[in-house]
Design a protein around this motif. Structure first.
Motif, PDB file in Angstrom:
ATOM      1  N   LEU A   1      -3.161  -1.406  -2.159  1.00 49.54           N
ATOM      2  CA  LEU A   1      -1.836  -1.225  -3.315  1.00 49.54           C
ATOM      3  C   LEU A   1      -0.858  -1.698  -3.154  1.00 49.54           C
ATOM      4  N   ALA A   2      -0.384  -1.991  -4.011  1.00 46.95           N
ATOM      5  CA  ALA A   2       0.826  -3.332  -4.248  1.00 46.95           C
ATOM      6  C   ALA A   2       2.101  -1.994  -4.492  1.00 46.95           C
TER       7      ALA A   2
ATOM      8  N   SER B   1       4.961  -2.233  -5.387  1.00 47.78           N
ATOM      9  CA  SER B   1       5.764  -1.976  -5.915  1.00 47.78           C
ATOM     10  C   SER B   1       5.565  -1.226  -7.250  1.00 47.78           C
ATOM     11  N   VAL B   2       3.943  -0.647  -6.622  1.00 49.19           N
ATOM     12  CA  VAL B   2       3.861   0.148  -8.277  1.00 49.19           C
ATOM     13  C   VAL B   2       3.929   2.077  -7.452  1.00 49.19           C
ATOM     14  N   PRO B   3       4.227   2.451  -8.549  1.00 50.47           N
ATOM     15  CA  PRO B   3       4.507   3.466  -7.653  1.00 50.47           C
ATOM     16  C   PRO B   3       3.053   4.760  -7.512  1.00 50.47           C
TER      17      PRO B   3
ATOM     18  N   ASP C   1       2.747   8.068  -7.752  1.00 47.34           N
ATOM     19  CA  ASP C   1       2.658   8.819  -9.002  1.00 47.34           C
ATOM     20  C   ASP C   1       1.134   7.651 -10.278  1.00 47.34           C
ATOM     21  N   TRP C   2       2.122   6.718 -10.093  1.00 52.34           N
ATOM     22  CA  TRP C   2       0.992   6.194 -11.477  1.00 52.34           C
ATOM     23  C   TRP C   2      -0.220   6.331 -10.859  1.00 52.34           C
TER      24      TRP C   2
ATOM     25  N   LEU D   1      -1.907   8.373 -11.508  1.00 56.54           N
ATOM     26  CA  LEU D   1      -2.253   9.322 -13.105  1.00 56.54           C
ATOM     27  C   LEU D   1      -3.731   8.197 -13.700  1.00 56.54           C
ATOM     28  N   VAL D   2      -3.249   7.238 -12.953  1.00 52.93           N
ATOM     29  CA  VAL D   2      -4.015   5.656 -13.624  1.00 52.93           C
ATOM     30  C   VAL D   2      -5.993   6.651 -12.829  1.00 52.93           C
TER      31      VAL D   2
ATOM     32  N   ALA E   1      -7.246   9.294 -15.128  1.00 51.58           N
ATOM     33  CA  ALA E   1      -7.748   8.685 -16.470  1.00 51.58           C
ATOM     34  C   ALA E   1      -8.604   8.129 -16.735  1.00 51.58           C
TER      35      ALA E   1
END
Lengths: 194, 194
Positions: free
Chosen positions: B144-145, B147-149, B151-152, B155-156, B159
């Motif tokens: 996982l990068a 820079s990616v939260p 949290d996001w 969510l993804v 989704a």
DNA sequence: ATCAAATGAGACAAATGTGTATTATACGGT
DNA sequence: ACCGTATAATACACATTTGTCTCATTTGAT
């Protein structure tokens, strides 16, 4: 529908009540998607009788709300000048245009099921067609892997918009960042990269 | 709650009605999330009185339904032996385990809002915690990068599960393909690649 | 066979939402 | 000032859902 519309020189404030009701419905349903007509009428500063005068049934009001929402999102997207950019920049622009509208329209997913109006279905189909066009554009530019079904791409775009709406609404993220993340998620996923 | 539970040798079919009701509720709500208790009782082959005997209020039934759904998804995920695989393989395994459950549980998103039960919230939080752990694992493995939260990312994932549920439900895609696409979408996005 | 628990059937009250109709009033343009 | 329209304020009828209660019946274990 409205028998006096044809008469000229009667523009006055004929639609002001109606607009107030639709606006109040949007604002109210955004908080509680099952709000009763009484609550909506009150929020609009209008009697329930007046609400029923403009919208014979609850379904008619929901229809109007959906159409209004679809009209506004359409307008937001159409305001983008796509002639000067790549398909991927356009994708970001679309996210940035639509995500701020989530405040008002995030409830649509729950409410659309109430209605079966042909007009709403048409408008919705039209919007989906727009997304499909964008996907095809990305395909042509090679921004989309050929192995990915266009259908799935459309679904993911919708899902990312909805997710962004909710994340922004819950204060988990800022609108701009949501758009950037959604775009990045769609194009390159969340692994590797920056 | 049930005063006779403590008595031994009374297992009989004491819970069978209850289970039938919960099952019927799941099946019925999957079709129409606003189904009345009468309809659910009928589907369960049980009188409405009996339903009320097991679940004093609609909320209590919805609670039980949600808990059952969360329990089943939990079981499906826990059945995965994560010790032998990478975090990204695990992600795919999770998608493959959960997506087939969409038939029965896709309606949860609509129905959960009806309840505010602490038990359901706890179970839901527990499940979210599981997803968070998986995200952290992916972070540790560099999948996982940075820079990616996180949290996001959570969510993804949610989704994508929901989107897969709906896409499968509408017959747009097969469960296995949905899992693969969801995984790919999350990890590397829909551009480039194969 | 007996007994207790579970159930079915039905009646009932209360609350809520929706749609209609009536009447009086306020507003706006002519 | 007049007139038509929109509106507010009600009242009403109707349907639906939910929750409670009672009583007769069935079921299952002993």
């Amino acid at each position: 529908m409205n028998q006096s519309v044809a008469r000229l020189a009667v523009p006055t404030k004929r639609t002001s009540s109606r607009d107030a009701i639709v606006d109040a419905a949007i604002a109210t349903l955004a908080r509680s998607p099952d709000a009763s007509l009484s609550v909506i009428a009150e929020a609009a500063g209008v009697s329930r009788a007046t609400l029923h005068r403009h919208f014979p049934s609850r379904g008619a009001l929901i229809d109007a709300v959906c159409l209004q929402a679809l009209r506004e999102t359409d307008a937001a997207v159409n305001a983008i000048d796509y002639t000067t950019m790549s398909s991927t920049s356009y994708l970001l622009a679309v996210f940035e245009a639509i995500i701020p509208l989530g405040d008002r329209f995030h409830f649509l997913a729950k409410v659309v099921a109430e209605t079966a109006s042909a007009a709403v279905n048409d408008a919705y189909a039209h919007q989906t067609r727009g997304v499909e066009e964008m996907v095809r554009w990305m395909e042509r530019e090679g921004a989309l892997a050929p192995s990915v079904p266009a259908d799935w791409a459309v679904l993911v775009i919708d899902a990312l918009i909805y997710t962004s709406w909710m994340a922004v609404r819950e204060g988990r993220i800022a609108p701009r960042q949501a758009a950037a993340l959604a775009c990045r998620t769609f194009l390159s996923g969340l692994s590797g990269g920056v």
